[in-house]
Every structure is written in C-alpha cells, then in structure tokens.
Design a protein around this motif. Sequence first.
Motif: not given
Length: 679
Positions: A53-60, A174-190
């Motif tokens: 996502x960041x590489x695409x942003x720089x290419x833009x 899209x790529x940035x939002x998906x990656x942020x969601x993936x990172x946050x999903x690693x937090x264990x609920x317990x």
Amino acid sequence: MEITKEKRTKRRICYADIFYPLIFIGFTFVLNVLNALWLGMNIVPKYFLLELSIVFGLSLIIFLMPNQIAKKVTSYLFLTFIIVVNCINACVYMVFGDVFHLQMLFLLTETFSVLDISYFNIPAITIYVLVFILFIAINIFFTKYAKKEKIYFSIPKFKDTFCVFIAIIIATSSFFCISQQQIKSTVSADSIASVDVTNDNSLYENLLFKYNSLEKFGFFGFYTKELINLVFGSNLQITSSTKSNIYQTLLDNHNQNGSTVNQGILEGDNLICILTESLEWFAIDPIYTPTLYSMYENSVCLTNYYSKNKTNISEGIINFAGMPSSCIMPDSVNGIPISTPYSLASMFSNREYSSNYFHSFLDYFYNRNKIMPATGFENLYFANKTEMDYVTSSFTTICSDLMFFDAVKDQLIPNNGEKFFSAYATMSTHADYGYKKESLLNYYDLFENTEDFDLFSLYMIENYNVDLSLMSKNDVDLFLNYKVGAMDLDKTLEAILANLQEKNLQGNTTIVLYADHNCYGNDVGYIMKNINKRNIYDNETYRVPACIYSSKLPAQNIEEFTNPYDLNKTISILFNLDYNDAISNGYNIFDEEDIANSFFVSFTSGIFSDGYFTRDYEKIYNQSGEIIADENEIENFVAKINKFYTKQILVDKIYKYNILNHFTITINTDNTSVLIENT
C-alpha cells in the motif's frame, strides 16, 4: 481493426507516463528481497499488503509528477533513500546484529566519529550500488528509445489520468485497511498481561523489536510507522486517569517488595563508579594489568555479567535506573528540566553527598554536558574542558585515562571531609584499534621485555585459549593496540587506589567497575573469543567484566547471570538508597532467590537470560544455536519479556511526560525515605 498511427502514439504516451512508477515498484521489491537476504529475514513480509500500500502510494506521487524530469528525479530520490538505508542496515546488522532505526539520527555526531572501514559491509554496498546503476541505465535506455520513437512525455488525456489515479488510490487504501485489520486481529481476547509482546498489534504500535518489526511490516511499513511514532508519539499518549494510575503505582512501589540482603551495609561510604570502555576478560592478566587482575580477584566479582548496549545506554541504566527505549535521554521536556529522583546522582545528593561526573573525552559526546547536570550531577569534568598538557579533540587524539585522572584527581576523590559519589567513563580502550594512539605509545615498550611477553602469551593460552603465535600479524596488532588501552586503564586504577590511600579514604570508599559492552571494534572481541559474529545467540559474546571492590564486602564470585539493571538495584540496596520496583528491572546480586530472576533486554538488539537468547520473542535459541521447543520454557521466557516491557513502557511514559517532576523524595530522620506527590 487497424490501429491508426495517432492512436498508437497516444497509447505509447500512456505507457511512457506509467513507466517510471512501474520501474520504481519493480526495483523497490528487488531491493527489499536483497535486504531480507542480507539480514536473514523472510523474503516476503508477513504484512505484505501494508508494504504494498505504501509503495503504491509513493508510485502515485511519481505518476502525478508533471513531466519526465520530475518523474525521474522523484523516483531517483525514493530509490536512493531505500538503497542508503539498506546499506546502513547491512552494516549495522554486521556489527551489532541490529537494524537501523530513526532514533539513531539523533546520534549522528557520535556515529560518524567512530566510523571505521571495518564497520562497512563492502559486498552488500557494492551490490546495492550496482542495482542503482542498473536502475539508472534502464531509465536512460527507455528515454532514448522514447525519443527515437518520437514518444512525447506529455500528460495523457484527463480521463486516462483520472482512471489510473483512482485505481491506485483504491488499491492503496484497500491494501492499507486490510493490513491494519490483520495486525489488530492478532490481539488475544483472553490476554491478561500488562504488555503482551506476542501479538503483532503491540509490536506495530511500539516497534519494540526493530529487527522483527522490519521483517514483519516490510521496509516502508516499518519506517513509516516509526516516523509517525517519532513525530506524533506511539501509544504513549496519556489521559488524566492513566496519569493518576501511574502516580499511584509509583507511590505504591517506592522501596517496596525489594530484596534486602546486605541492605545498607555500605551506607555513608563514598562511591566511585567506573565505566570501563569495551573492557573484556581477555584484557586482564597479572603481567600487564596487575591492578585490574588484583581488583577482580579481591572483590565481589560478577563472573557472568552481560551487557549489550551502546555506551550511553549502559551508563544510563546504571546511573539513572533505566533509559528511554528511544535511546535518547532528554534533559528537559517542554522547557522544564527532566526530573530523575531515582538517579544515583540525585539520591546521593539527597543525602548530602557531592555528585561528580568525569569523562576523558569531549563534553558534548552523547550530549553528556546537558544530560548529566539535568539528572543530578553537580560537577562535570571533561577532557576538552580540563587543563592538561595534552589536547584531545577527536578519536584520533584520545588522551590517556592516566593523564586525565592526574588532572582531576582532587575532584574525583575530594579530600574536604564531605562524602562523594563520582562517576567516571574511561576512553583509553575505545576503538579504533587499527592504529597506535599517540597518548599510549609509551606502553608498547613494555612488550619489548621478552620474558614478560612470553609469560603473558602463556597466560593467554592457559586462561583464554588464545595462542598469539598462531594469529595473523594483523590480528595480533589489533589486539595489542587494544591491550595498551587496558594497560593505561590499569595504571589509572593503580593511581586511584594510591590516591585513596594517600587521603586515608580506602576504608570507606567503594569502587564499582563495569564494562559497557564487548570489544566489537575492529572485530577484536570476536577474534579473541573465536566467535562468529553472526552467531548472535552466543551469550559469551556479551560476557564482560564487572565487580564491586570494597573492604567491607568479602571477596567472592557471583556466578549467577547478572546485567546492568542488577548493578543499579544492588548499589541502591548496599547504600540504602531509594528505588522503585515499578520502574526497576534489576535484582539484588547478593540474594540468590532474587537474582535468579535476572533478565536482560538490549536496546541494541537481543534479549537473553542464562543460556537463552532471542532477537524478538518468536525464535528462542540456546547457547548452541538450537531453537528451543519446550512450551514451558518458551512461556516462562515470554513472561519475563512481558514483565520487562511492562516496566519499560512505564519508564518511557515517565520520561516523555516528565512525570517524576510531580514527586519529591523526602529523607526521614532515620534515613528512610518516602515518595511524596507534589500538590
């Protein structure tokens, strides 16, 4: 249907317009692969979409440049940045097992002053330069081809440009939002840990492990997040309720729950803390360094003391009871001087000691001329601010420690009846060892005594398994250039002991000697220990000398695992000073049950305890380099990491917001202390 020449030209114009962004994207990923190979990382980051996502942003940005020249210049600048940082990473990893991070920019003066050709990863730099040349060549070829085909680099029709622009924006978002969601999903609920380093969200927010962060989030994912944290702060933002909780935690843990073995046994005595630059065990022998040898033989000797940090960090941990993980100790926050009531200087001053700081080098090195007075030292003495016959102005003109001590001996060991605490950072053993330092030339004459040198050579074989006769001349020369620094340090310690005796202070003055880190300069430490520096899991690399020399403490060897945090805590206990278990990561070396918890996290890279090492928390190695698989051992190790960082993040908040400025330590009539919140 036949395509007209006019339509072909328009199509070629569009191709030309997107060529520079595309070639930038291609070369960026080639460089990322090379970086991963040099650093032993996974070739594809775990969160590849974040990087994309960041590489695409720089290419833009490149795509939107108005003409050919602007596109080329922009793509050259972006690629140059990647190559420069990758070259630095290859060099930093080769020397420290670490990667470059942006906080290092605050230490550029210190970094450039110690640069040596041995620190450069020539093969990696060569390959990166060749890649950049190839990038330029392809751009030149395309430009010439375009001119030959009469392709003009004007902007395509608005409709075409807008469509490409929207497509890149959608993909990037899209790529940035998906990656942020993936990172946050690693937090264990317990998860109930105060800090849980095992989830990637915690890693992403704090970037606690630089190597692991770079590997998981990719080049731009890591450096973009670090830049954001640096400018705006990470998750260290603080609310009123959080601040109140911190206040209460500090109040509850002042001198609480600590080990009290040998509590106050040195209370009222003087203290001299001496940081011995790059000192290694193999630098100590009874022939050429008899004073060092005797002091370690007749002291509380920490035979398994480990340290893996740059000088200012090791010094800071012992003097200030902790350091910000940014590696930068502030002297003020928003114009208000930093408050460090738990620093040794502040605690001794609070008990009517004089607190003095000495460094046989330049006053601005690591910003000591501002940090030391801000953290409690009343008097400062530096080689470039002291009248001597010898002038030191750089690493090539280092003065000997013996010269410096002779100039400041009455300030380092005052004889006016007042109690004193003196902290002294030495320099004679500092790299570069590729040449003979002018101030140490007289020591080389001692090697001319064949009988002594033969005894020394035999001692090295018997005690360190080092046969100088089998080493290359270059390696022997490097070692001897280092050794003369240790000989000067030895003479300095001899002079200190003689001065104490002359002033009748030897019976009530304790000397703490500790090395800041191993002798990595010119690879001397690796050569002498016969250790491959890529074997970062080998803890022997980081085992260095430390001892407490006092007539009131019986000579003994402390064989348990110890580190700088323990030394700070132990000094506080011995002298009946203040400490706070909410921010102290140290343990009492005299308490077997307490010191068994000793655990070290290096800001340079590396986390280890007795027999185990990890660079992050995922791969934990034993001394043989094998990855441990026992679930209980892994769980216990990670629990220690979480415990350490729970305190470290609190320390970071304390320094960021100058929280201790809201407190005062008051000494009671019985010399006990209490932490009071200012109203």
